[in-house]
Scaffold this motif. Structure first.
Motif, mmCIF file in Angstrom:
data_model
loop_
_atom_site.group_PDB
_atom_site.id
_atom_site.type_symbol
_atom_site.label_atom_id
_atom_site.label_comp_id
_atom_site.label_asym_id
_atom_site.label_seq_id
_atom_site.Cartn_x
_atom_site.Cartn_y
_atom_site.Cartn_z
ATOM 1 N N GLN A 1 0.835 -1.190 0.000
ATOM 2 C CA GLN A 1 0.000 0.000 0.000
ATOM 3 C C GLN A 1 0.879 1.253 0.000
ATOM 4 O O GLN A 1 1.496 1.575 1.008
ATOM 5 N N THR A 2 0.990 1.941 -1.103
ATOM 6 C CA THR A 2 1.684 3.222 -1.237
ATOM 7 C C THR A 2 2.884 3.354 -0.301
ATOM 8 O O THR A 2 2.908 4.213 0.579
ATOM 9 N N LEU A 3 3.872 2.501 -0.472
ATOM 10 C CA LEU A 3 5.076 2.542 0.366
ATOM 11 C C LEU A 3 6.165 3.294 -0.395
ATOM 12 O O LEU A 3 6.706 2.794 -1.382
ATOM 13 N N PRO A 4 6.518 4.524 0.014
ATOM 14 C CA PRO A 4 7.429 5.351 -0.788
ATOM 15 C C PRO A 4 8.787 4.719 -1.063
ATOM 16 O O PRO A 4 9.352 4.920 -2.128
ATOM 17 N N ASP A 5 9.325 3.952 -0.092
ATOM 18 C CA ASP A 5 10.651 3.382 -0.303
ATOM 19 C C ASP A 5 10.601 1.948 -0.822
ATOM 20 O O ASP A 5 11.583 1.226 -0.804
ATOM 21 N N PHE A 6 9.453 1.522 -1.286
ATOM 22 C CA PHE A 6 9.303 0.218 -1.922
ATOM 23 C C PHE A 6 9.949 0.261 -3.302
ATOM 24 O O PHE A 6 9.746 1.195 -4.070
ATOM 25 N N ASP A 7 10.752 -0.733 -3.618
ATOM 26 C CA ASP A 7 11.450 -0.773 -4.906
ATOM 27 C C ASP A 7 11.296 -2.154 -5.525
ATOM 28 O O ASP A 7 12.086 -3.058 -5.277
ATOM 29 N N ALA A 8 10.243 -2.313 -6.316
ATOM 30 C CA ALA A 8 9.953 -3.619 -6.897
ATOM 31 C C ALA A 8 11.035 -4.075 -7.859
ATOM 32 O O ALA A 8 11.247 -5.269 -8.047
ATOM 33 N N THR B 1 4.993 12.566 -6.309
ATOM 34 C CA THR B 1 6.417 12.355 -6.047
ATOM 35 C C THR B 1 6.770 10.901 -5.778
ATOM 36 O O THR B 1 7.888 10.485 -6.015
ATOM 37 N N ALA B 2 5.825 10.119 -5.252
ATOM 38 C CA ALA B 2 6.141 8.725 -4.927
ATOM 39 C C ALA B 2 6.507 7.953 -6.188
ATOM 40 O O ALA B 2 6.024 8.261 -7.280
ATOM 41 N N PRO B 3 7.358 6.927 -6.068
ATOM 42 C CA PRO B 3 7.856 6.204 -7.244
ATOM 43 C C PRO B 3 6.894 5.171 -7.799
ATOM 44 O O PRO B 3 7.282 4.358 -8.620
#
Length: 330
Positions: A75-82, A100-102
């Protein structure tokens, strides 16, 4: 199917926290559908229907995924990097207007309304739903003597000033759920009129009791609202919605369930003439925006991904990143 639900907050919540209530309801509904759910949440979270693991924001997500998980739902995790964290099936739900979120770069991004998806150049969405069993009994025969505003009153985008103007022009009482009479957070605001009540941040039985006595939600937001659980919660309590035609409102509020305008005078006229049927509003929210519908919608997305597909042919991106307040004719 074993689903890992990842969120950066603590669950459960009892006052503010729309995304948190949605994630909690999704977990319960998935369990009722026969799927195994594990939560990865902020330390201190508790759950009686699924295992809860503590989320460590200093570690990669890959290190924290337990064995046996089939799909990771973030759920909308800014530092998540799939792209770099792990190489297993995942889905990202975007709950906001992602300037701004990735999250834009992920092909498996899902949105929460058709409008929000379209504004991110996508057609993938699942409407939020709630477990209405958590909301207690609805009393549609109770006398309803006021209207309500539900949201963070300090935010100019939520436009509590506009809601107050509408209520005063319609000569009705307004109960503000989510704010105080004197506010310094985003500029000075003091509301002197006794016809405007302030209840602070409320939740649980107090919130439900206040909504059970309301004739409608005054919701003149000035931004493209992605969803707005205040809308569906209010409808569930039999309250039509009087709001602006921005973001999700045109999608969630049909002509039988409220009135939309960016004009305070037009909204005030609609409030004063309120002839909407509370039972129809309640049944619409109950049957449409419930947790089981949401869970079934996500299971369809999960199956696409587990079968090797992608939700989007190209990475979603927000078409309008403007942060200006949308028009409001006071």
């Amino acid at each position: 199917m074993h689903v890992l639900l990842v969120h950066k907050a603590r669950l459960p919540v009892f006052t503010a926290g729309g995304t948190e209530r949605m994630v909690w309801s999704l977990g319960k509904a998935l369990t009722r559908l026969g799927h195994k759910v594990t939560f990865l949440l902020k330390c201190g979270s508790k759950c009686d229907f699924a295992e809860v693991l503590p989320l460590d924001r200093n570690k990669s997500l890959k290190e924290q995924i337990p064995r046996g998980v089939d799909i990771v739902h973030v759920q909308t995790l800014p530092d998540f990097d799939a792209d770099n964290d792990f190489d297993m099936p995942y889905i990202m739900t975007e709950h906001g207007n992602a300037t701004t979120a990735p999250t834009h770069r992920y092909l498996n991004t899902c949105f929460i309304t058709r409008d929000q998806a379209a504004r991110h150049n996508s057609d993938q969405f699942v409407h939020n739903g709630l477990d209405w069993d958590d909301y207690g009994p609805i009393d549609l025969k109770r006398p309803r003597t006021y209207y309500h505003f539900l949201g963070k009153a300090s935010g100019p985008d939520k436009n509590v000033r506009g809601a107050i103007d509408v209520a005063r022009a319609a000569n009705v009482r307004l109960e503000v759920l989510g704010g105080h009479r004197l506010n310094f957070k985003r500029g000075f605001r003091f509301t002197p009129w006794p016809s405007i009540g302030f209840n602070g941040q409320v939740g649980g039985a107090k919130k439900f009791a206040l909504m059970n006595g309301s004739r409608g939600l005054i919701h003149p937001v000035r931004f493209p609202e992605p969803f707005g659980l205040a809308i569906t919660e209010s409808l569930y309590f039999g309250c039509p919605v009087f709001g602006t035609p921005y973001g999700s409102l045109k999608e969630l509020v049909g002509g039988e369930f409220g009135f939309l305008s960016a004009s305070a005078s037009e909204l005030a006229r609609a409030v004063a003439e309120n002839a909407f049927e509370p039972r129809r509003c309640h049944e619409y929210a109950r049957d449409t925006y419930n947790a089981m519908n949401m869970a079934r919608g996500y299971v369809e997305k999960y199956e696409i991904i587990l079968n090797g597909g992608k939700l989007n042919a190209s990475p979603p991106w927000l078409t309008d990143k403007s942060v200006d307040l949308l028009p409001w004719n006071a």
